[in-house]
Design a protein around this motif. Structure first.
Motif, mmCIF file in Angstrom:
data_model
loop_
_atom_site.group_PDB
_atom_site.id
_atom_site.type_symbol
_atom_site.label_atom_id
_atom_site.label_comp_id
_atom_site.label_asym_id
_atom_site.label_seq_id
_atom_site.Cartn_x
_atom_site.Cartn_y
_atom_site.Cartn_z
ATOM 1 N N ARG A 96 46.512 -65.742 32.027
ATOM 2 C CA ARG A 96 45.871 -64.911 32.794
ATOM 3 C C ARG A 96 44.520 -65.650 33.450
ATOM 4 O O ARG A 96 44.091 -65.364 34.487
ATOM 5 C CB ARG A 96 45.233 -63.481 32.033
ATOM 6 C CG ARG A 96 46.476 -62.912 31.498
ATOM 7 C CD ARG A 96 45.948 -61.599 30.616
ATOM 8 N NE ARG A 96 45.971 -60.360 31.213
ATOM 9 C CZ ARG A 96 46.912 -59.780 31.463
ATOM 10 N NH1 ARG A 96 48.196 -60.248 31.020
ATOM 11 N NH2 ARG A 96 47.067 -58.395 32.183
ATOM 12 N N ALA A 101 49.875 -62.913 35.565
ATOM 13 C CA ALA A 101 49.601 -61.845 34.633
ATOM 14 C C ALA A 101 51.109 -61.143 34.286
ATOM 15 O O ALA A 101 51.859 -60.855 35.193
ATOM 16 C CB ALA A 101 48.764 -60.714 34.974
ATOM 17 N N ASN A 103 52.647 -57.721 32.163
ATOM 18 C CA ASN A 103 52.204 -56.573 31.500
ATOM 19 C C ASN A 103 53.544 -55.659 31.048
ATOM 20 O O ASN A 103 54.482 -55.733 31.542
ATOM 21 C CB ASN A 103 51.337 -55.619 32.193
ATOM 22 C CG ASN A 103 49.918 -56.546 32.538
ATOM 23 O OD1 ASN A 103 49.756 -57.132 33.370
ATOM 24 N ND2 ASN A 103 48.991 -55.946 31.542
ATOM 25 N N GLU A 308 49.110 -56.394 27.525
ATOM 26 C CA GLU A 308 49.257 -57.801 27.885
ATOM 27 C C GLU A 308 50.284 -58.646 27.173
ATOM 28 O O GLU A 308 50.243 -58.908 26.060
ATOM 29 C CB GLU A 308 47.765 -58.470 27.827
ATOM 30 C CG GLU A 308 46.667 -57.543 28.584
ATOM 31 C CD GLU A 308 45.150 -58.228 28.584
ATOM 32 O OE1 GLU A 308 44.420 -57.661 28.919
ATOM 33 O OE2 GLU A 308 45.317 -59.056 27.644
#
Length: 365
Positions: A96, A101, A103, A308
């Motif tokens: 990140r 990113a 998720n 995450e």
């Protein structure tokens, strides 16, 4: 609607790649903090608060083995094969700090919903617990077997957690699965698998439904050598269970073993026919964990940071870009379509509602 259009567009030009074999590997609850930064400084401070929160039995030994001054050095100590060798053969998403990113899209942020998302290309609303129930719809593993007309043993799953016997399929025995404390059947076994069959019951873990990662890996590697499956899912689990037990030292050791598992698998694939030059390895996790001394052991929708994750892919159709920067946001949902695409199967044949494949794949003409 845009996702459907993107998937249908892919159907017009089939992916012409070199991948014939897919190997999916997950490490349960491995945080991106450790993958990209090695030991978490917060958890290895020489303070009573940190010692109590981490559960480390010998801080000096842990620091001697894994500590270094920078995140890059620490991650190479914790996952030396991943960062020094494997990273040169593909793409790694989820740092990140670099604008990448990954998720969970599912709203639950724990194991079965995360695995269901990986194996279905989208969250499954009916999966809201870790109960041992079959997938409410055909998983991508079952679909690939049906689409390519493969034998049951050509799509195989090996899991440390017994619930993978349900997670990986919608009906019993549609693929081969060996998970938890379970023997490979005699008609599929050989002397080396028999050794692991026995050993799993002689070296019991602290958990009733999760065996150690070593026999899970050992059985998987020997099965690959013996039966040459086209698609393999290897799901290791000790990283999550040691975290729940608040043993950060054991978590670190389990991540190091996860890295060793990747080394053994990759070495086998690169040195064995028919896999050499034709195999793609996809690596991810089912969820993240908390970010604080209090909640690093936990996950779930009420734990900030537990959504995450991270994702890595290596193989002949993957650009050798290493650590990715400033990428589109990805999720666990992108894995299923990526698997289909690499095998030359238009993803919309499996589902028109799942997330699309990774955009950065190479189609080799």
């Amino acid at each position: 609607m845009l996702r459907i259009i993107a998937l249908l567009a892919l159907a017009g030009s089939a992916f012409a790649g070199q991948t014939e074999y897919i190997f999916l590997v997950t490490g349960d609850g491995i945080r991106h903090q450790e993958v990209f930064g090695g030991l978490d400084p917060m958890l290895v401070e020489d303070s009573e608060k940190a010692k109590k929160a981490s559960g480390i039995e010998s801080l000096s030994e842990l620091r001697k083995r894994y500590w270094a001054g920078t995140p890059q050095e620490r991650r190479e100590k914790l996952m030396p094969f991943f960062w020094k060798t494997l990273s040169k053969h593909g793409m790694i998403y989820g740092n990140r700090a670099l604008g990448s990113a990954v998720n969970c899209r599912n709203p639950h942020w724990f194991s079965y919903p995360g695995y269901a998302e990986i194996l279905n290309g989208e969250p499954l609303p009916k999966i809201t617990s870790n109960d041992a129930v079959f997938s409410p719809r055909e998983t991508v593993l079952e679909f690939i077997r049906r689409e390519l007309k493969l034998k049951q043993t050509e799509v195989a799953a090996f899991g440390a957690w017994r619930v993978f016997n349900w997670i990986t399929m919608s009906k019993e025995d549609t693929i081969f699965c060996n998970a938890g404390y379970e023997r490979v059947p005699p008609d599929l076994s050989n002397p080396k698998m028999e050794m692991w069959n026995d050993l799993q019951f002689e070296m019991m873990s602290p958990w009733d439904t999760v065996r150690h990662d070593a026999p899970t890996l050992g059985l998987a590697l020997e099965f690959i050598r013996a039966h040459k499956p086209r698609v393999v899912y290897l799901a290791l689990g000790e990283t999550d269970d040691w975290a729940h037990d608040r043993r950060y030292d054991r978590v670190a050791q389990s991540i190091e073993y996860f890295d060793e598992a990747l080394r053994r698998l990759w070495t086998l694939l690169q040195s064995t026919e028919p896999y050499s030059g034709k195999s793609t390895l996809i690596i991810t996790t089912d969820h993240g964990r908390g970010r604080t001394l209090e909640d690093w052991t936990s996950h779930g929708k009420d734990v900030p940071g537990a959504d995450e994750t991270w994702l890595a892919i290596f193989g002949p159709d993957v650009p050798s870009k290493g650590e990715m920067k400033n990428t589109p946001p990805y999720s666990l949902s992108n894995v299923a379509a990526t698997m289909c695409t690499l095998l030359g199967i238009p993803p919309e044949k499996y589902s028109t509602t799942m997330a699309p494949p990774l955009k950065e794949l190479n189609a080799r003409k």
